[in-house]
Design a protein around this motif. Structure first.
Motif, PDB file in Angstrom:
ATOM      1  N   UNK A  28      28.883   5.939  21.282  1.00 46.39           N
ATOM      2  CA  UNK A  28      27.482   5.609  21.043  1.00 46.39           C
ATOM      3  C   UNK A  28      27.300   4.867  19.718  1.00 46.39           C
ATOM      4  N   UNK A  29      28.409   4.583  19.058  1.00 49.68           N
ATOM      5  CA  UNK A  29      28.368   3.826  17.810  1.00 49.68           C
ATOM      6  C   UNK A  29      28.197   2.344  18.121  1.00 49.68           C
ATOM      7  N   UNK A  30      27.189   1.718  17.547  1.00 49.72           N
ATOM      8  CA  UNK A  30      26.861   0.328  17.873  1.00 49.72           C
ATOM      9  C   UNK A  30      28.017  -0.623  17.585  1.00 49.72           C
ATOM     10  N   UNK A  31      28.686  -0.427  16.446  1.00 47.27           N
ATOM     11  CA  UNK A  31      29.788  -1.328  16.090  1.00 47.27           C
ATOM     12  C   UNK A  31      30.947  -1.190  17.069  1.00 47.27           C
ATOM     13  N   UNK A  32      31.206   0.031  17.538  1.00 47.37           N
ATOM     14  CA  UNK A  32      32.307   0.249  18.486  1.00 47.37           C
ATOM     15  C   UNK A  32      32.073  -0.511  19.780  1.00 47.37           C
ATOM     16  N   UNK A  33      30.899  -0.351  20.359  1.00 53.31           N
ATOM     17  CA  UNK A  33      30.643  -0.983  21.662  1.00 53.31           C
ATOM     18  C   UNK A  33      30.405  -2.476  21.540  1.00 53.31           C
ATOM     19  N   UNK A  34      30.180  -2.954  20.308  1.00 50.27           N
ATOM     20  CA  UNK A  34      30.044  -4.397  20.120  1.00 50.27           C
ATOM     21  C   UNK A  34      31.402  -5.084  20.116  1.00 50.27           C
ATOM     22  N   UNK A  35      32.451  -4.348  19.729  1.00 45.64           N
ATOM     23  CA  UNK A  35      33.765  -4.987  19.580  1.00 45.64           C
ATOM     24  C   UNK A  35      34.698  -4.752  20.762  1.00 45.64           C
ATOM     25  N   UNK A  36      34.382  -3.813  21.666  1.00 44.11           N
ATOM     26  CA  UNK A  36      35.283  -3.546  22.794  1.00 44.11           C
ATOM     27  C   UNK A  36      34.497  -3.001  23.983  1.00 44.11           C
ATOM     28  N   UNK A  37      35.202  -2.864  25.111  1.00 45.94           N
ATOM     29  CA  UNK A  37      34.614  -2.271  26.317  1.00 45.94           C
ATOM     30  C   UNK A  37      35.386  -0.988  26.628  1.00 45.94           C
ATOM     31  N   UNK A  38      34.863   0.148  26.215  1.00 42.25           N
ATOM     32  CA  UNK A  38      35.589   1.404  26.403  1.00 42.25           C
ATOM     33  C   UNK A  38      35.385   2.006  27.790  1.00 42.25           C
ATOM     34  N   UNK A  39      36.474   2.561  28.322  1.00 44.80           N
ATOM     35  CA  UNK A  39      36.442   3.315  29.578  1.00 44.80           C
ATOM     36  C   UNK A  39      37.036   4.683  29.285  1.00 44.80           C
ATOM     37  N   UNK A  40      36.261   5.735  29.405  1.00 49.37           N
ATOM     38  CA  UNK A  40      36.784   7.074  29.157  1.00 49.37           C
ATOM     39  C   UNK A  40      37.537   7.555  30.386  1.00 49.37           C
ATOM     40  N   UNK A  41      38.683   8.186  30.162  1.00 50.75           N
ATOM     41  CA  UNK A  41      39.375   8.926  31.215  1.00 50.75           C
ATOM     42  C   UNK A  41      39.195  10.399  30.857  1.00 50.75           C
ATOM     43  N   UNK A  42      38.437  11.112  31.669  1.00 50.68           N
ATOM     44  CA  UNK A  42      38.133  12.495  31.318  1.00 50.68           C
ATOM     45  C   UNK A  42      37.298  13.183  32.373  1.00 50.68           C
ATOM     46  N   UNK A  43      36.415  14.071  31.924  1.00 47.75           N
ATOM     47  CA  UNK A  43      35.521  14.819  32.801  1.00 47.75           C
ATOM     48  C   UNK A  43      34.085  14.512  32.415  1.00 47.75           C
ATOM     49  N   UNK A  44      33.344  13.929  33.342  1.00 50.51           N
ATOM     50  CA  UNK A  44      31.984  13.492  33.049  1.00 50.51           C
ATOM     51  C   UNK A  44      31.078  14.653  32.664  1.00 50.51           C
ATOM     52  N   UNK A  45      31.208  15.777  33.348  1.00 49.13           N
ATOM     53  CA  UNK A  45      30.312  16.894  33.058  1.00 49.13           C
ATOM     54  C   UNK A  45      30.521  17.435  31.650  1.00 49.13           C
ATOM     55  N   UNK A  46      31.769  17.493  31.202  1.00 51.02           N
ATOM     56  CA  UNK A  46      32.033  17.978  29.843  1.00 51.02           C
ATOM     57  C   UNK A  46      31.457  17.014  28.814  1.00 51.02           C
TER      58      UNK A  46
END
Length: 332
Positions: A28-46
């Motif tokens: 949710x950090x603005x600078x992070x999502x401005x510089x890359x396209x992240x895809x989490x591998x994990x559990x959505x509910x957690x």
């Protein structure tokens, strides 16, 4: 968001630790999502639970593949493996969480090896939980080496002030001294040299620590380990044009690095390198696995079970790990 920024696979780490919280905070950090396209591998509910704990508004979107991802502010895309039991306790060792953490790394490594993502960034896993699930690895470094069929890798800790690569890592001190030999020292320095060059330093200056206090002080301390195990490697490296200096007393080496005289310090064992970096603040440190066929960065802290689920975890190291994963993947 740009459609040309690197795709980064982000593993959620141990679901009972602070991994879900720092993952949400970083993504949710603005600078992070401005510089890359992240895809989490994990559990959505957690991750939804973590967002609630942090009191952050986030759309946690479960997806089946990277092709399903939509990149827009406030949305976190998750390849949802849905492995964690409901009402998993925070801050406790769990074999189920250990198994899930292993599977997140496995899937992320497969994505990277296929070229679907340009880098992997990992939240912390818990070694006891990993072992309880039957996966006997000291940590991410060794696990990723096995998953990518890589014979030998090195751990590099990276901060804005100093970078440290380790000749040995997760083994006892007596075992570490026995394991150190000129070939391993040479290969470690070469891997570090390549990583620093990839970051934009044309001729890295490398300080190589000794093993004993004062680097043995001409045989006064130890049993000639520096002369037998380190000096031959440095001589060979210098012959090949690599600017490696040492063996140096570790305290001197880190002092000089802090003053900008070295681009990389080579530590002989785990605590020799980790101690100075941790003194800088763990939010500043990033763990980079050097030698893999893919880029991998990670936070330089553990699962912090004592504060997991409380909403106070600092996402700074995860944000920095994402930044370095992006920069390294852009350079290749």
């Amino acid at each position: 968001m740009s459609t040309t920024t690197p795709l980064i696979a982000v593993t959620m780490g141990d679901g009972a630790g602070i991994g879900p919280e720092v993952t949400v905070g970083a993504l949710l950090d603005d600078a992070t999502v401005a510089r890359c396209r992240p895809i989490v591998v994990g559990d959505a509910e957690r991750l939804r639970e973590a967002a609630e704990i942090l009191d952050r508004r986030a759309r946690i979107a479960a997806i089946e593949s990277i092709a399903d991802a939509v990149f827009e502010p406030g949305r976190i895309n998750v390849i949802d493996l849905a492995l964690l039991p409901t009402e998993l306790p925070w801050g406790a060792v769990s074999a189920a969480a250990g198994e899930a953490a292993y599977q997140y790394v496995r899937v992320a490594s497969e994505l990277a090896m296929r070229g679907d993502v340009q880098a992997i960034c990992t939240a912390p896993l818990n070694k006891a939980a990993l072992h309880a699930a039957g996966h006997i690895y000291p940590g991410h470094t060794e696990l990723l080496a096995r998953l990518t069929s890589t014979e030998e890798v090195s751990m590099m800790l990276s901060t804005r002030m100093v970078k440290v690569i380790h000749v040995t890592t997760h083994i006892g001190l007596v075992d570490a001294v026995a394991k150190i030999e000129p070939g391993l020292v040479e290969r470690t320095v070469r891997r570090g040299h390549g990583a620093i060059r990839a970051s934009g330093v044309a001729q890295p200056r490398i300080g190589v620590c000794g093993i004993n206090p004062h680097a043995g002080e001409n045989g006064l301390f130890g049993y000639g380990e520096e002369e037998d195990k380190i000096t031959p490697a440095i001589e060979k490296l210098c012959t090949d044009g690599i600017r490696a200096h040492g063996p140096l007393p570790a305290d001197t080496a880190f002092f000089l690095a802090g003053n900008g005289e070295y681009d990389l310090i080579v530590a002989m064992y785990h605590d020799q390198g980790h101690g100075p970096v941790k003194m800088l603040g763990i939010e500043a440190g990033v763990n980079v696995t050097v030698g893999l066929p893919t880029i991998r960065t990670s936070v330089d802290h553990g699962t912090a079970f004592d504060i997991a689920g409380s909403g106070v975890a600092d996402a700074g190291s995860m944000i920095e790990a994402m930044r370095q994963a992006t920069e390294l993947s852009t350079d290749i």
